[in-house]
Design an enzyme around this catalytic site. Structure first.
Site, mmCIF file in Angstrom:
data_model
loop_
_atom_site.group_PDB
_atom_site.id
_atom_site.type_symbol
_atom_site.label_atom_id
_atom_site.label_comp_id
_atom_site.label_asym_id
_atom_site.label_seq_id
_atom_site.Cartn_x
_atom_site.Cartn_y
_atom_site.Cartn_z
ATOM 1 N N ASP A 77 0.583 -1.287 0.339
ATOM 2 C CA ASP A 77 -0.111 -0.038 0.125
ATOM 3 C C ASP A 77 0.762 1.061 -0.454
ATOM 4 O O ASP A 77 1.676 1.829 1.108
ATOM 5 C CB ASP A 77 -1.300 0.031 1.089
ATOM 6 C CG ASP A 77 -1.522 -1.135 1.198
ATOM 7 O OD1 ASP A 77 -1.187 -2.194 1.108
ATOM 8 O OD2 ASP A 77 -2.957 -1.385 1.873
ATOM 9 N N GLU A 133 -3.876 1.617 -3.137
ATOM 10 C CA GLU A 133 -5.409 2.389 -2.336
ATOM 11 C C GLU A 133 -5.252 2.973 -1.469
ATOM 12 O O GLU A 133 -6.699 3.922 -1.192
ATOM 13 C CB GLU A 133 -6.120 0.997 -2.143
ATOM 14 C CG GLU A 133 -5.555 0.639 -0.588
ATOM 15 C CD GLU A 133 -6.289 -0.055 0.597
ATOM 16 O OE1 GLU A 133 -7.270 0.243 0.777
ATOM 17 O OE2 GLU A 133 -5.545 -0.521 1.606
ATOM 18 N N ASN A 134 -4.290 3.756 -1.246
ATOM 19 C CA ASN A 134 -4.204 4.587 -0.110
ATOM 20 C C ASN A 134 -3.518 5.886 -0.959
ATOM 21 O O ASN A 134 -2.944 6.729 -0.239
ATOM 22 C CB ASN A 134 -3.581 4.900 0.777
ATOM 23 C CG ASN A 134 -4.480 3.163 1.608
ATOM 24 O OD1 ASN A 134 -3.955 2.135 1.473
ATOM 25 N ND2 ASN A 134 -5.044 3.809 2.422
ATOM 26 N N ASN A 141 -9.749 -2.456 0.194
ATOM 27 C CA ASN A 141 -11.215 -1.486 0.416
ATOM 28 C C ASN A 141 -11.138 -0.044 0.389
ATOM 29 O O ASN A 141 -12.380 0.574 -0.271
ATOM 30 C CB ASN A 141 -11.252 -1.840 2.504
ATOM 31 C CG ASN A 141 -10.388 -1.151 3.397
ATOM 32 O OD1 ASN A 141 -9.125 -2.053 2.880
ATOM 33 N ND2 ASN A 141 -10.570 -0.557 3.605
ATOM 34 N N HIS A 142 -10.274 0.665 0.094
ATOM 35 C CA HIS A 142 -9.927 1.848 0.256
ATOM 36 C C HIS A 142 -9.930 2.942 -1.013
ATOM 37 O O HIS A 142 -10.131 3.798 -1.623
ATOM 38 C CB HIS A 142 -8.843 2.547 0.812
ATOM 39 C CG HIS A 142 -8.671 2.758 2.221
ATOM 40 N ND1 HIS A 142 -10.163 3.391 2.866
ATOM 41 C CD2 HIS A 142 -8.500 2.499 3.379
ATOM 42 C CE1 HIS A 142 -9.968 3.310 4.203
ATOM 43 N NE2 HIS A 142 -9.212 2.713 4.663
ATOM 44 N N HIS A 171 -6.329 -8.691 0.337
ATOM 45 C CA HIS A 171 -5.927 -7.651 1.130
ATOM 46 C C HIS A 171 -6.832 -7.846 1.885
ATOM 47 O O HIS A 171 -7.873 -7.966 1.796
ATOM 48 C CB HIS A 171 -6.646 -6.246 0.042
ATOM 49 C CG HIS A 171 -6.485 -4.929 0.440
ATOM 50 N ND1 HIS A 171 -5.348 -4.837 0.343
ATOM 51 C CD2 HIS A 171 -7.040 -4.268 1.245
ATOM 52 C CE1 HIS A 171 -5.717 -3.205 1.114
ATOM 53 N NE2 HIS A 171 -7.029 -3.380 1.291
ATOM 54 N N HIS A 204 -3.098 -4.094 2.758
ATOM 55 C CA HIS A 204 -3.972 -3.731 3.931
ATOM 56 C C HIS A 204 -3.587 -3.676 5.127
ATOM 57 O O HIS A 204 -3.386 -2.741 6.405
ATOM 58 C CB HIS A 204 -4.708 -4.956 3.676
ATOM 59 C CG HIS A 204 -6.453 -4.322 4.867
ATOM 60 N ND1 HIS A 204 -7.006 -3.000 4.676
ATOM 61 C CD2 HIS A 204 -6.677 -4.294 5.944
ATOM 62 C CE1 HIS A 204 -7.835 -2.704 5.366
ATOM 63 N NE2 HIS A 204 -7.334 -3.887 6.450
ATOM 64 N N HIS A 251 -0.383 -2.974 6.218
ATOM 65 C CA HIS A 251 1.225 -2.027 5.887
ATOM 66 C C HIS A 251 2.250 -1.870 7.229
ATOM 67 O O HIS A 251 3.184 -1.561 6.938
ATOM 68 C CB HIS A 251 0.669 -0.579 6.236
ATOM 69 C CG HIS A 251 -1.043 0.230 5.563
ATOM 70 N ND1 HIS A 251 -0.638 1.215 5.356
ATOM 71 C CD2 HIS A 251 -1.551 -0.183 4.717
ATOM 72 C CE1 HIS A 251 -2.092 1.775 4.611
ATOM 73 N NE2 HIS A 251 -2.538 1.108 4.266
HETATM 74 FE FE LIG Z 1 -4.360 0.405 2.714
HETATM 75 FE FE LIG Z 2 -7.528 -1.598 3.229
#
Ligand SMILES: [Fe+2]
Ligand SMILES: [Fe+2]
Length: 266
Positions: A12, A41-42, A69-70, A149, A175, A177
Site C-alpha cells: 500500500d 488504494e491509499n 477497500n479504500h 488485501h 492492507h 501496512h
Molecule cells: Fe491500505
Molecule cells: Fe486496505
C-alpha cells in the site's frame, strides 16, 4: 526468450510522500524488473486514487495497480475505472460493482485482487471467488499473482496454500501496512508473504498522523484521517524471480528501503 522474469510488488502506497518514494525508487531500479505491481488504494492523500495520480503512477513504470477497500474513496474512480488499463479492484465485490478483479498482461502475467473476509467489508467469500475464477481461466499456464488485501494473518496464510493448490504462483498480502518477515515459497510453486508492508511517511501510524489516530481510538468518534507530516519515508515490497518456462518462483526477497527529504503532503 528470457530464462527468468523478475517481478517487483509494492504494498500500500500512502499519499504524496508514498508516490514520490516509489518514483525515486523506480527511476533508479525500474530496468531491473520485467513487471512492476503496486497497491494504490491509499495513494491519493491516504484514501483512494484520483485519475491524476493514476496517470502519474503509470508514468513511473508501474505495469499493474492493485487495490482494496479504500479504492472507492475518491469519487472520480467511478469515472475512469472502466477505462484504466492498469487498475484492478478486489474480485469478490458484487458483480454489479464497476471495474475488474483480474487482468492479464502480455499473455504472461495474470494478476488477481481479492479482499479478505475477517474484519473487512462484507464481500463474497474470497476463497469461493478464486475457485470460481480458476474454473474459468487456467492459473497454471501463466504467472498468476494474487494481491490478497486482508487483515487476519491466518486467513492470509490459508489463502497462500489454497491459491497454490489452484495453480497460483504468488500470493502477496496487503492492507495492514506492516511488512512481515515470513516470505517463503509454498510447496516449491507459490511465493508468499503475509504482508508486503507500505510505502509512505514514517513517524506516524501506518503512514497516517498519530494524533488523529489516537483521538479516534480514544473517543471512537470518526475524525478525518490525515497522512503523516514527515520528511522521511520507507518503501516496502518484495521481489520475486520466476522461471519463465515453468512459471514457478525460484526466490522471494523482501525490499525495505528508507528515504529522506521526500517532502510533505500537498
Ligand atoms: Fe491500505
Ligand atoms: Fe486496505
Amino acid at each position: 526468450m528470457k530464462t527468468e522474469l523478475k517481478v517487483l510488488f509494492l504494498g500500500d502506497m500512502v499519499g504524496r510522500i508514498g508516490r514520490k518514494t516509489v518514483e525515486k525508487f523506480l527511476n533508479k531500479n525500474k530496468t531491473n524488473y520485467d513487471f512492476v505491481i503496486a497497491n494504490v488504494e491509499n495513494a491519493s492523500h491516504g484514501f483512494g486514487l484520483t485519475k491524476k495520480n493514476h496517470d502519474e503512477l503509470a508514468s513511473y513504470g508501474i505495469n499493474c495497480m492493485t487495490s482494496g477497500n479504500h479504492i472507492w474513496d475518491k469519487k472520480d474512480i467511478f469515472e475512469y475505472i472502466d477505462s484504466s488499463e492498469y487498475l484492478i479492484r478486489p474480485l469478490n465485490y458484487d458483480k454489479s460493482v464497476r471495474g475488474v478483479g483480474y487482468r492479464i498482461f502480455n499473455d504472461k502475467f495474470l494478476v488477481i485482487n481479492l479482499l479478505g473476509k475477517t474484519f473487512m467489508p462484507h464481500v463474497e467469500c474470497p476463497f469461493k471467488a478464486l475457485q470460481a475464477l480458476s474454473e474459468e481461466i487456467s492459473f497454471e499456464d501463466k504467472i498468476t499473482i494474487i494481491d490478497f488485501h486482508a487483515e487476519a494473518t491466518a486467513e492470509k496464510e490459508c489463502m497462500g496454500y489454497f491459491a497454490q493448490s489452484l495453480g497460483a504462483k504468488a500470493v502477496f498480502g496487503t492492507h495492514t501496512h506492516v511488512q512481515t518477515a515470513d516470505e517463503k515459497i509454498l510447496n516449491n510453486s507459490c511465493a508468499y508473504i503475509t504482508d508486503a508492508g507500505y510505502t509512505g511517511g514514517t513517524g506516524g501510524v501506518i503512514g497516517m498522523d498519530y494524533e488523529i489516530s489516537l483521538k479516534r481510538i480514544l473517543t471512537s468518534i470518526p475524525e478525518r484521517f490525515d497522512v503523516v507530516d514527515s520528511k522521511e519515508s520507507v518503501l516496502c515490497g518484495v521481489e520475486v524471480v520466476f522461471d519463465n518456462e515453468t512459471n514457478n518462483p525460484t526466490s522471494i526477497t523482501r525490499v525495505f528501503e528508507k528515504y529522506k527529504d521526500e517532502g510533505n503532503e500537498d
